[in-house]
Design a protein around this motif. Structure first.
Motif, PDB file in Angstrom:
ATOM      1  N   THR A 184     -22.664  73.192  59.347  1.00 54.99           N
ATOM      2  CA  THR A 184     -23.376  74.229  58.598  1.00 54.99           C
ATOM      3  C   THR A 184     -22.404  74.941  57.662  1.00 54.99           C
ATOM      4  O   THR A 184     -21.360  75.428  58.088  1.00 54.99           O
ATOM      5  N   MET A 244     -24.900  72.040  64.263  1.00 53.19           N
ATOM      6  CA  MET A 244     -24.496  73.089  63.346  1.00 53.19           C
ATOM      7  C   MET A 244     -23.007  73.079  63.021  1.00 53.19           C
ATOM      8  O   MET A 244     -22.533  73.957  62.307  1.00 53.19           O
ATOM      9  N   CYS A 249     -20.644  76.474  65.431  1.00 52.46           N
ATOM     10  CA  CYS A 249     -20.474  76.591  63.984  1.00 52.46           C
ATOM     11  C   CYS A 249     -18.992  76.740  63.664  1.00 52.46           C
ATOM     12  O   CYS A 249     -18.231  77.322  64.434  1.00 52.46           O
TER      13      CYS A 249
END
Length: 301
Positions: free
Chosen positions: A94, A91, A121
């Motif tokens: 992301t 991630m 993230c």
């Protein structure tokens, strides 16, 4: 506050260095929708190198697959995503997080902390909200190299024109710690975007106001006009798009160097104006545009 920012800085320095998993063995999440109703429901747009487009990331070639999962905790739901693809979820790349309306009654704080500290993230990941977060990931955009590019550009363009806020994971984490509020842009589905997606009905995502993020919750809902006004009143933007009527014709211009100041029981609004292509407005048009801008600010107050 300082301790959290210091931890965030350290995490940024070491992100990507402690995990030796090969990129080919990772499931790269481009956009993640999180809904909550007593449990976490995830809908993720995942890059799949096994798509018909080969190794090139191209949404139009179906390299992007949509996967869903559920879990009592966000971490459990993410683990269930890994089970679907058989690869470790990645991630750090992301680009977009979409929060569902369930976070109006349940705090999103734990989910945000998990996404940053456990899922790694990026603090620069854009955050928006939607009544049904999963519905945004059901759209198959034909514009952009990746599936998250079009909704991201919608948010960026709205912020650039001064009609909508922009929020990142860092904004929400910092404002929550310091007991401040953030404005989060809201997306909704419309059927007026023919050609923007691969669906026959022309459904696409558009900006549809905003929500205040306070103490981990999505709070007050603001329509598009209220959102536009709040951007100006708060000073988060000094420009916006103004629709006005002059000589019986509807026109649009850009207001810039906008200043909104309290003046006793009233507010004084001043601005400069230009046409969409940078031209000057006539005196009559300028007065009409200023009146329209004043009405926008008054609506926000």
């Amino acid at each position: 506050m300082r301790r959290i920012l210091a931890l965030a800085a350290c995490a940024l320095l070491f992100t990507g260095c402690s995990d030796s998993t090969e990129l080919g063995n990772r499931a790269i999440i481009q956009a993640l929708a999180v809904d909550y109703d007593g449990g976490y429901k995830l809908s993720a747009l995942m890059f799949s190198s096994g798509g018909s487009g080969g190794d090139t990331i191209d949404a139009s070639q179906e390299n992007v697959i949509r996967v869903t999962s559920e879990g009592a905790t966000l971490a459990e739901a993410v683990d269930n995503l890994s089970l679907i693809d058989g690869k470790k979820i990645y991630m750090s790349e992301t680009k977009l997080l979409i929060l569902g309306s369930g976070f109006t009654v349940s705090s999103a704080a734990d989910a945000l902390n998990t996404l940053y500290f456990d899922m790694r993230c990026s603090l620069n990941m854009a955050v928006c909200c939607a009544e049904n977060a999963a519905s945004i990931t059901e759209l198959r955009f034909t514009e952009g190299i990746t599936s998250a590019e079009k909704p991201l550009s919608v948010i960026e363009n709205g912020h650039e024109s001064g009609v909508s806020p922009k929020a990142t994971l860092l904004d929400l984490l910092c404002d929550s710690v310091s007991n401040k509020t953030s404005e989060v842009p809201m997306l909704a589905i419309t059927e007026n975007g023919s050609g923007m997606t691969s669906s026959d009905d022309g459904k696409t995502a558009v900006l549809n106001g905003s929500r205040t993020f306070r103490n981990g919750y999505l709070a007050e809902l603001h329509d598009s006009q209220k959102t536009q006004a709040l951007m100006l009143i708060s000073g988060k933007s000094d420009k916006t798009t103004v629709n006005y009527v002059h000589d019986g014709a509807e026109k649009t211009c850009e207001a810039y160097c906008v200043k909104v100041k309290p003046n006793g029981d009233h507010w004084t609004v001043s601005a400069r104006f230009r046409t969409r292509d940078g031209g000057r407005l006539s005196e009559g048009e300028r007065k009409a545009a200023l009146d329209a801008l004043g009405q926008i600010v008054e609506y926000g107050l």
